[in-house]
Design a protein around this motif. Structure first.
Motif: not given
Length: 131
Positions: A9, A11, A34, A59, A64, A93
């Motif tokens: 993951s 950000i 994200t 999206k 995100d 987050i």
């Protein structure tokens, strides 16, 4: 950007061209991405109609996108926690890694450009515009 392994993951702070490019790339390889953008849309200086289409496409691919969202803080431990705020308040987050993709800065220091007669404008090489 060299990483020892692909993050699960990520950000991305900044929804400009560089942030969106990294988001697309990592998402394509399976990283959960994200994007956090402070302005009302990703690619804020680009054509609004195209930006809306790209936003929808990203999206649908699983990215995100948080727009009109400000980063309040970042904490790093075994994971990265990014605290963001929007019109609904603050939230955290969490991801394996965070990428700062805000702003572009020239890297022209100590190159001797001035000695060659090359003029700088706010840290960038000054160019003539012909249109």
């Amino acid at each position: 950007m060299t990483l020892p392994e692909q993050p699960k993951s990520m950000i991305i702070i900044g929804g400009g061209a560089i942030g969106v490019e990294f988001a697309y790339f990592y998402n394509s390889f399976g990283t959960k991405v994200t994007i956090v953008e402070m302005l009302p849309s990703i690619l804020p200086i680009e054509d609004k109609e195209i930006t809306k289409i790209l936003d929808t496409s990203l999206k649908k691919s699983g990215i995100d996108i948080l727009t009109s969202t400000k980063v309040e803080g970042v904490k790093v431990s075994d994971m990265v926690t990014v605290t963001v705020s929007d019109k609904d308040g603050k939230k955290d987050i969490v991801a394996d890694i965070a990428l700062m993709a805000v702003g572009v800065q020239a890297n022209v220091e100590n190159l001797g450009l001035e000695a060659l007669g090359i003029k700088l404008d706010r840290g960038f090489i000054a160019v003539n515009e012909f249109w």
